[in-house]
Design a protein around this motif. Structure first.
Motif, PDB file in Angstrom:
ATOM      1  N   THR A 164      47.087  58.536  23.881  1.00  0.00           N
ATOM      2  CA  THR A 164      47.502  59.138  22.612  1.00  0.00           C
ATOM      3  C   THR A 164      48.707  58.390  22.048  1.00  0.00           C
ATOM      4  O   THR A 164      49.387  57.647  22.757  1.00  0.00           O
ATOM      5  CB  THR A 164      47.903  60.608  22.808  1.00  0.00           C
ATOM      6  N   PHE A 165      48.966  58.631  20.774  1.00  0.00           N
ATOM      7  CA  PHE A 165      50.124  58.025  20.112  1.00  0.00           C
ATOM      8  C   PHE A 165      51.414  58.414  20.839  1.00  0.00           C
ATOM      9  O   PHE A 165      52.287  57.584  21.074  1.00  0.00           O
ATOM     10  CB  PHE A 165      50.184  58.482  18.639  1.00  0.00           C
TER      11      PHE A 165
ATOM     12  N   VAL B  60      39.787  54.253  22.657  1.00  0.00           N
ATOM     13  CA  VAL B  60      40.325  52.943  22.251  1.00  0.00           C
ATOM     14  C   VAL B  60      40.402  52.863  20.725  1.00  0.00           C
ATOM     15  O   VAL B  60      41.434  52.455  20.158  1.00  0.00           O
ATOM     16  CB  VAL B  60      39.455  51.792  22.815  1.00  0.00           C
ATOM     17  N   GLU B  61      39.319  53.263  20.042  1.00  0.00           N
ATOM     18  CA  GLU B  61      39.293  53.197  18.568  1.00  0.00           C
ATOM     19  C   GLU B  61      40.385  54.082  17.955  1.00  0.00           C
ATOM     20  O   GLU B  61      41.025  53.706  16.966  1.00  0.00           O
ATOM     21  CB  GLU B  61      37.917  53.629  18.041  1.00  0.00           C
ATOM     22  N   ASN B  62      40.595  55.261  18.534  1.00  0.00           N
ATOM     23  CA  ASN B  62      41.648  56.154  18.024  1.00  0.00           C
ATOM     24  C   ASN B  62      43.028  55.515  18.154  1.00  0.00           C
ATOM     25  O   ASN B  62      43.862  55.647  17.262  1.00  0.00           O
ATOM     26  CB  ASN B  62      41.621  57.496  18.779  1.00  0.00           C
ATOM     27  N   LEU B  63      43.256  54.825  19.289  1.00  0.00           N
ATOM     28  CA  LEU B  63      44.544  54.143  19.480  1.00  0.00           C
ATOM     29  C   LEU B  63      44.705  52.980  18.510  1.00  0.00           C
ATOM     30  O   LEU B  63      45.810  52.736  18.000  1.00  0.00           O
ATOM     31  CB  LEU B  63      44.687  53.636  20.923  1.00  0.00           C
ATOM     32  N   VAL B  64      43.633  52.237  18.291  1.00  0.00           N
ATOM     33  CA  VAL B  64      43.681  51.119  17.337  1.00  0.00           C
ATOM     34  C   VAL B  64      44.164  51.631  15.976  1.00  0.00           C
ATOM     35  O   VAL B  64      45.043  51.035  15.335  1.00  0.00           O
ATOM     36  CB  VAL B  64      42.287  50.444  17.199  1.00  0.00           C
ATOM     37  N   LYS B  65      43.623  52.767  15.552  1.00  0.00           N
ATOM     38  CA  LYS B  65      43.981  53.322  14.241  1.00  0.00           C
ATOM     39  C   LYS B  65      45.400  53.893  14.245  1.00  0.00           C
ATOM     40  O   LYS B  65      46.187  53.652  13.323  1.00  0.00           O
ATOM     41  CB  LYS B  65      42.976  54.423  13.852  1.00  0.00           C
ATOM     42  N   SER B  66      45.724  54.679  15.265  1.00  0.00           N
ATOM     43  CA  SER B  66      47.029  55.366  15.242  1.00  0.00           C
ATOM     44  C   SER B  66      48.202  54.420  15.484  1.00  0.00           C
ATOM     45  O   SER B  66      49.299  54.622  14.972  1.00  0.00           O
ATOM     46  CB  SER B  66      47.056  56.513  16.265  1.00  0.00           C
ATOM     47  N   LEU B  67      47.982  53.360  16.262  1.00  0.00           N
ATOM     48  CA  LEU B  67      49.071  52.432  16.577  1.00  0.00           C
ATOM     49  C   LEU B  67      49.050  51.180  15.703  1.00  0.00           C
ATOM     50  O   LEU B  67      50.055  50.457  15.627  1.00  0.00           O
ATOM     51  CB  LEU B  67      48.996  51.997  18.054  1.00  0.00           C
ATOM     52  N   GLY B  68      47.899  50.884  15.109  1.00  0.00           N
ATOM     53  CA  GLY B  68      47.792  49.669  14.310  1.00  0.00           C
ATOM     54  C   GLY B  68      47.844  48.412  15.158  1.00  0.00           C
ATOM     55  O   GLY B  68      48.466  47.414  14.777  1.00  0.00           O
TER      56      GLY B  68
ATOM     57  N   GLU C 149      45.685  45.538  17.968  1.00  0.00           N
ATOM     58  CA  GLU C 149      44.358  44.972  18.219  1.00  0.00           C
ATOM     59  C   GLU C 149      43.629  45.771  19.290  1.00  0.00           C
ATOM     60  O   GLU C 149      44.233  46.460  20.097  1.00  0.00           O
ATOM     61  CB  GLU C 149      44.484  43.513  18.701  1.00  0.00           C
ATOM     62  N   ARG C 150      42.338  45.629  19.283  1.00  0.00           N
ATOM     63  CA  ARG C 150      41.478  46.356  20.212  1.00  0.00           C
ATOM     64  C   ARG C 150      41.830  46.053  21.674  1.00  0.00           C
ATOM     65  O   ARG C 150      41.836  46.949  22.522  1.00  0.00           O
ATOM     66  CB  ARG C 150      40.021  45.988  19.914  1.00  0.00           C
ATOM     67  N   THR C 151      42.130  44.776  21.969  1.00  0.00           N
ATOM     68  CA  THR C 151      42.460  44.410  23.357  1.00  0.00           C
ATOM     69  C   THR C 151      43.718  45.134  23.826  1.00  0.00           C
ATOM     70  O   THR C 151      43.780  45.634  24.954  1.00  0.00           O
ATOM     71  CB  THR C 151      42.652  42.882  23.482  1.00  0.00           C
ATOM     72  N   VAL C 152      44.727  45.209  22.948  1.00  0.00           N
ATOM     73  CA  VAL C 152      45.968  45.915  23.300  1.00  0.00           C
ATOM     74  C   VAL C 152      45.670  47.391  23.563  1.00  0.00           C
ATOM     75  O   VAL C 152      46.145  47.974  24.550  1.00  0.00           O
ATOM     76  CB  VAL C 152      47.027  45.758  22.185  1.00  0.00           C
ATOM     77  N   ALA C 153      44.867  48.005  22.687  1.00  0.00           N
ATOM     78  CA  ALA C 153      44.517  49.422  22.870  1.00  0.00           C
ATOM     79  C   ALA C 153      43.779  49.634  24.190  1.00  0.00           C
ATOM     80  O   ALA C 153      44.034  50.599  24.920  1.00  0.00           O
ATOM     81  CB  ALA C 153      43.662  49.898  21.701  1.00  0.00           C
ATOM     82  N   SER C 154      42.875  48.704  24.540  1.00  0.00           N
ATOM     83  CA  SER C 154      42.133  48.808  25.809  1.00  0.00           C
ATOM     84  C   SER C 154      43.076  48.723  27.002  1.00  0.00           C
ATOM     85  O   SER C 154      42.941  49.473  27.980  1.00  0.00           O
ATOM     86  CB  SER C 154      41.092  47.682  25.907  1.00  0.00           C
ATOM     87  N   LEU C 155      44.049  47.806  26.928  1.00  0.00           N
ATOM     88  CA  LEU C 155      45.028  47.669  28.021  1.00  0.00           C
ATOM     89  C   LEU C 155      45.822  48.959  28.201  1.00  0.00           C
ATOM     90  O   LEU C 155      46.111  49.368  29.336  1.00  0.00           O
ATOM     91  CB  LEU C 155      45.995  46.518  27.726  1.00  0.00           C
ATOM     92  N   LEU C 156      46.157  49.612  27.111  1.00  0.00           N
ATOM     93  CA  LEU C 156      46.896  50.877  27.191  1.00  0.00           C
ATOM     94  C   LEU C 156      46.048  51.973  27.831  1.00  0.00           C
ATOM     95  O   LEU C 156      46.524  52.696  28.715  1.00  0.00           O
ATOM     96  CB  LEU C 156      47.356  51.313  25.793  1.00  0.00           C
ATOM     97  N   VAL C 157      44.803  52.077  27.406  1.00  0.00           N
ATOM     98  CA  VAL C 157      43.929  53.123  27.956  1.00  0.00           C
ATOM     99  C   VAL C 157      43.707  52.904  29.454  1.00  0.00           C
ATOM    100  O   VAL C 157      43.678  53.860  30.238  1.00  0.00           O
ATOM    101  CB  VAL C 157      42.585  53.184  27.183  1.00  0.00           C
TER     102      VAL C 157
END
Length: 564
Positions: free
Chosen positions: A38-39, A14-22, A24-32
């Protein structure tokens, strides 16, 4: 309702997605949660590309199918495009016939009559082909179990190509080619195509042989997207790519038939939800109330004035369907009350005069009401026919397989199936079905589940957050619209019941502490008004959407459930 909060995904990913995509954490969690880690995977998810479709020749028998069709076109053979009478079948027939007609005038279409012929490949259809000097039948959204019928056609000198997505039986028909990703011996990478999707892979393969690119097939994707939505297949992988581009075609350059339907309904842009609840029921209504060929006519018509006439005709069929469905549902509910069926693990009802064309819809409504694997039977000639629907997590097809000693014929999917049996077997089947379900179902599945993606605070819901959520669409199985949960909520004092029968709940919510205020609608939740009354604290499960009113657009919460 059973609230289930999905497990939190891997924190590092999740943290890697937050950084690579820019994001919010919730959005990154939904993607995972959706398997996007990955980007590059995120890029493919947010920007579905036709270039990411699989090579159609990875599907078993594709070379054979293409070779036989090319031979038929070269020799000016008569070709019959045969399909089921539902949305998946009629869109498949429209897709394949219109593509082939751009290369040959010797192409006819055939949809079996739901009442005279029943589901799937029919002897009448094969006889029609024989009588009209047709030497090749391409069957779509059906045929995977038509072993005897394909053999019958072969005796008459007619070849078969089958494009299906249903589970095969013990024997594969001896057709020239059998395209079905669910074949055990098919290594095609994506198994969840609908019938129209399999048909699209065939025209993709044919197009390649004619020097056409996949982009040249874009005008056909409105049909594929409609079938994907109507057949409730997972909107993942290839289905997501096809649905994404197909929806764009419907909204930007719809075929005359779709344009006429949408104009009639005063709809300018539609989502996959609109496909499921607006377009699909109308296309289905033709086969339910009259004949599926009317749907094919609508979907292949190129003259806009004629399409308007066909759309009006379809609208009448749909109106009749609604009235019939409403009255049969009321009768079926009364029958369940009389039998106290809801105390069982299954719902099985029968009335010989019920309209065969709507029993599937009625089965869905009963499943929503009592949340049990459900069968609705009616009389069909000398036999009984039924539509089956299931609850989330339970495979009704497997349950029917365990009851096959009492069944003449059945087919379908995990959550929806059809069958016929002798009237003398009805009671035996009913007992066996109850026995099988009661012994195999996880009892938790008999309570409706709200699957919650994430717990968030109201202050996280911003226009930017919602703009990103919208890009998760198209939604459907495998990629459902995100559901959130928030605690420590209070109504601001405007809570009330609304609607003609006051069955819906309307209120304004804020969270304790610094919090924005949101308008909220809860369809069917009027009876829970007391939970939010008198300034009580509660929690809510909800989706986020837009409210359009008097030209203004604002974010609102659409309640799934509330609880103290």
């Amino acid at each position: 309702m059973r609230w289930t909060l999905k497990p939190k995904p891997n924190n590092e990913i999740v943290e890697n997605l937050v950084k690579s995509l820019g994001v919010e954490r919730t959005v990154a969690s939904l993607l995972v949660q959706r398997g996007i880690e990955t980007f590059e995977q995120a890029r493919k998810f947010f920007r579905p590309s036709l270039k990411d479709l699989h090579d159609p020749f990875l599907m078993k028998d594709m070379e054979k199918a293409v070779a036989r069709i090319e031979k038929a076109l070269d020799n000016e053979e008569n070709i019959l495009v045969f399909g089921d009478y539902d949305v998946d079948g009629t869109t498949s027939v429209a897709l394949m016939s219109s593509f082939l007609k751009s290369f040959s005038p010797y192409v006819a279409t055939y949809i079996p009559d739901r009442y005279e012929e029943g589901y799937g490949v029919s002897y009448q259809g094969i006889d029609f082909a024989a009588d009209n000097d047709i030497s090749l039948i391409i069957a779509l959204d059906c045929g995977i179990k038509a072993v005897e019928k394909v053999a019958y056609a072969k005796e008459k000198g007619i070849d078969f190509i089958i494009c299906d997505h249903h589970r095969p039986g013990g024997e594969i028909p001896s057709a020239v080619a059998v395209l079905d990703p669910k074949r055990d011996d098919c290594e095609y990478p994506y198994k969840e195509l609908c019938g129209c999707g399999v048909g699209f892979k065939l025209i993709q393969a044919l197009a390649a042989g004619k020097g056409l690119k996949t982009e040249n097939l874009l005008p056909y994707l409105d049909l594929v997207a409609t079938a994907i939505g109507a057949d409730i297949v997972p909107i993942t992988g290839e289905n997501r790519i096809l649905a994404y581009h197909g929806l764009h075609v419907i909204n930007v350059a719809p075929r005359a038939g779709f344009k006429a339907v949408l104009k009639q309904l005063k709809k300018e842009t539609i989502s996959i939800t609109d496909v499921v609840f607006i377009l699909a029921p109308r296309i289905n209504a033709a086969g339910r109330m009259k004949h599926g060929q009317h749907a094919v006519n609508l979907l292949t018509e190129e003259d806009e004035d004629t399409a308007v006439q066909f759309a009006a005709e379809i609208e009448n069929f749909n109106s009749d369907r609604r009235d019939t469905d409403k009255s049969i549902t009321a009768e079926a509910l009364a029958q369940i009350e009389d039998l106290k069926e809801q105390e069982r693990h299954t719902t099985v009802v029968y009335q010989e005069n019920w309209h065969k064309g709507v029993i599937g819809i009625v089965a869905s409504r009963l499943t929503e009401t009592y949340y049990r694997p459900t069968l609705v039977f009616t009389k069909s000639g000398e036999k009984l026919a039924a539509s089956a629907r299931s609850v989330k997590g339970f495979d009704v097809y497997d349950a029917l397989e365990a009851c096959k000693e009492h069944i003449e014929q059945f087919g379908g999917h995990k959550y929806a199936a059809g069958l016929t049996l002798l009237a003398s077997e009805y009671e035996n089947f009913k007992l066996k079905f109850e026995e099988v379900v009661s012994e195999t179902i996880d009892k938790n599945l008999l309570t409706p589940e709200i699957s919650i993606d994430a717990e968030i605070d109201l202050k996280e819901i911003t226009p930017k957050f919602y703009r990103i959520l919208k890009q998760f669409a198209p939604f459907g199985p495998g990629n459902m619209s995100p559901v959130f949960m928030t605690r420590n909520l209070r109504d601001t004092g405007y809570g009330k019941c609304v609607g003609a029968d006051e069955s819906h709940l309307k209120c304004q919510l804020k969270q304790e502490g610094e919090s924005p205020v949101f308008n909220v609608i809860g369809f069917g939740l009027g009876k829970k008004l007391d939970i939010i009354a008198r300034n009580k604290v509660f929690k809510a499960a909800y989706a986020i959407d837009e409210n359009h009113y008097n030209g203004n657009v604002s974010l609102q919460l659409r309640l799934k459930d509330i609880s103290e």
